[in-house]
Design an enzyme around this catalytic site. Structure first.
Site, mmCIF file in Angstrom:
data_model
loop_
_atom_site.group_PDB
_atom_site.id
_atom_site.type_symbol
_atom_site.label_atom_id
_atom_site.label_comp_id
_atom_site.label_asym_id
_atom_site.label_seq_id
_atom_site.Cartn_x
_atom_site.Cartn_y
_atom_site.Cartn_z
ATOM 1 N N ARG A 1 0.900 -1.186 -0.188
ATOM 2 C CA ARG A 1 -0.104 0.086 0.008
ATOM 3 C C ARG A 1 0.864 1.349 -0.160
ATOM 4 O O ARG A 1 2.056 1.078 0.415
ATOM 5 C CB ARG A 1 -0.982 0.027 1.218
ATOM 6 N N LYS B 1 -2.270 -2.132 8.115
ATOM 7 C CA LYS B 1 -3.447 -1.312 8.626
ATOM 8 C C LYS B 1 -3.524 -1.767 10.168
ATOM 9 O O LYS B 1 -3.177 -3.248 10.370
ATOM 10 C CB LYS B 1 -4.574 -1.632 7.893
ATOM 11 N N HIS C 1 -2.110 2.171 -6.104
ATOM 12 C CA HIS C 1 -3.231 1.301 -5.725
ATOM 13 C C HIS C 1 -3.135 0.343 -7.097
ATOM 14 O O HIS C 1 -3.467 -0.809 -7.034
ATOM 15 C CB HIS C 1 -4.324 1.839 -5.520
ATOM 16 N N ARG D 1 -0.495 -2.354 -6.847
ATOM 17 C CA ARG D 1 -0.751 -3.097 -6.120
ATOM 18 C C ARG D 1 -2.002 -4.407 -6.276
ATOM 19 O O ARG D 1 -1.869 -5.317 -6.191
ATOM 20 C CB ARG D 1 -1.468 -2.460 -4.594
ATOM 21 N N HIS E 1 -4.689 -8.762 3.858
ATOM 22 C CA HIS E 1 -5.856 -8.468 4.047
ATOM 23 C C HIS E 1 -6.385 -9.341 5.135
ATOM 24 O O HIS E 1 -6.005 -10.548 5.382
ATOM 25 C CB HIS E 1 -6.754 -9.187 2.888
ATOM 26 N N TYR F 1 -10.238 -10.095 -6.695
ATOM 27 C CA TYR F 1 -9.315 -10.110 -7.643
ATOM 28 C C TYR F 1 -9.403 -11.417 -8.483
ATOM 29 O O TYR F 1 -8.898 -11.733 -9.753
ATOM 30 C CB TYR F 1 -7.833 -10.273 -7.048
#
Length: 300
Positions: free
Chosen positions: A146, A170, A237, A240, A263, A272
Site C-alpha cells: 500500500r 493497517k 493502488h 498493488r 487482507h 481479484y
C-alpha cells in the site's frame, strides 16, 4: 461544538479509539460523521432504530453515495456499541441497520507485458531520483505494498540478503513480504546514493534527505509512467492491484495472496478472482471433468 445529548461521551470514545492506534484521519472521520448525525437525530440520549433509519434516508436523498453511507453506518454502529458497553445506551439501535449495497467495482490492473516493458526502460545514465523511482515502482508491483506502507518503510525493515521486508500495515499489523530479484537490485542501486538528513531512518528520502511523502510518490509515479510513454494513468493502488491479479492468475492460491496483501478478510482478496474471467474459463475448461468439449468423433 454540538451540545447534543447523544455526544456526551464522544470525547471519551475518541480517546479510546486513539489508544487503539486509530489513525488521525480515521478519528477525524468518526467525529465528523457523528457530529453530522446529531443534526438528523432528535435531541435525546436514547435514539431509536427508526431515528437512525430516518437519518440514513435523509442522507440518501441528499445524494450521498452508497460507499459514504456505508462508512457512516459503520461509525454510528461502533459509537453505539461503545455507549451500550459503558451503560449509556439501553439497546444498540444500529445493530441491524443496513446501508445501501455498494456496487462492487473491479480493481484496475495493468497488462503484464505493458508493465514489464515499462519497468525495463531505465535511462542509460539514471539520476538520483530515477533510481529512487525505479525502486519504488519495483516494490509496489513486486511486493504489493500500500502507499502508506511504502512511505513508512525504514532501513531496518529491509533485509536484502535474505530477500524480504517487514511491512507495518493497517492497524499496525506486521507481515513479512518477499522481495523480487529486480526489487533487490533496484534497492541496492538506490541505497548506494540515498541522501539522508541527520538521524533519518526512512528508506525513501527526498533530495534533502528527509522522508518522502505519499503525495510526492504519487506525482513521481505519474512522471515515471509518462517518461515511458504510458498513456494510461498509473497510481500506487493500480500497481498493488496488478501484483494481486497477476499473482493470483499464476498461482490460483487465494490464501497466499491474502497473506501477501495483508487482507484481514478473505472477501477483500476474492475480488481479484474477477480480474481475468477469460483465464478462469480456460482453467475451468481444462480441469473440470464435465467441461470438455466433445467432437463428432467422441459422439460416434
Amino acid at each position: 461544538m454540538s451540545n447534543h445529548p447523544f455526544l456526551t461521551h464522544l470525547a471519551a470514545y475518541l480517546t479510546e479509539q486513539k489508544q487503539r492506534q486509530r489513525s488521525p484521519h480515521t478519528l477525524l472521520a468518526y467525529e465528523n460523521d457523528l457530529r453530522e448525525l446529531t443534526t438528523l437525530l432528535p435531541a435525546t440520549e436514547q435514539p431509536t432504530r427508526h431515528d437512525f433509519t430516518a437519518a440514513l434516508k435523509q442522507l440518501s436523498q441528499r445524494g450521498v453515495s452508497a460507499a459514504t453511507l456505508s462508512r457512516k453506518c459503520s461509525a454510528w454502529r461502533q459509537y453505539c456499541a461503545y455507549l451500550q458497553r459503558i451503560g449509556s445506551l439501553k439497546n444498540n439501535p444500529t445493530q441491524h441497520l443496513k446501508a445501501p449495497k455498494i456496487p462492487q467495482r473491479l480493481p484496475r490492473a495493468i497488462d503484464q507485458e505493458t508493465l514489464n516493458i515499462a519497468l525495463n526502460q531505465m535511462p542509460d545514465s539514471p539520476k538520483l531520483l530515477d533510481l529512487r523511482d525505479q525502486a519504488v515502482v519495483e516494490l509496489f508491483y513486486g511486493s504489493g505494498l500500500r502507499l502508506a506502507e511504502l512511505c513508512s518503510l525504514n532501513l531496518d525493515n529491509i533485509f536484502l540478503t535474505d530477500g524480504w521486508l517487514n511491512v507495518i500495515g493497517k492497524g499496525r499489523k506486521q507481515r513479512q513480504v518477499p522481495l523480487t530479484q529486480k526489487s533487490i537490485i533496484a534497492l541496492q542501486n538506490w541505497l548506494a546514493v540515498r541522501p539522508a538528513a541527520e538521524n533519518e531512518t526512512a528508506l525513501f528520502t527526498t533530495q534533502h534527505g528527509q522522508r518522502i511523502g505519499s503525495r510526492q510518490i504519487a506525482k513521481r509515479l505519474e512522471r515515471w509512467a509518462q517518461q515511458r510513454g504510458h498513456a494510461q494513468h498509473i497510481s500506487p493502488h493500480m500497481l498493488r492491484h496488478s501484483f494481486a491479479g497477476h499473482l493470483l492468475q499464476a498461482s490460483q492460491d487465494l490464501r497466499a495472496v491474502q497473506d501477501l496483501l495483508g487482507h484481514e478478510n478473505l472477501s477483500s482478496t476474492q475480488i481479484y478472482t474477477k480480474l481475468d474471467f477469460d483465464h478462469l474459463v480456460q482453467v475451468y475448461d481444462q480441469t473440470h471433468p464435465r467441461a470438455h468439449r466433445h467432437t463428432n468423433d467422441d459422439i460416434d
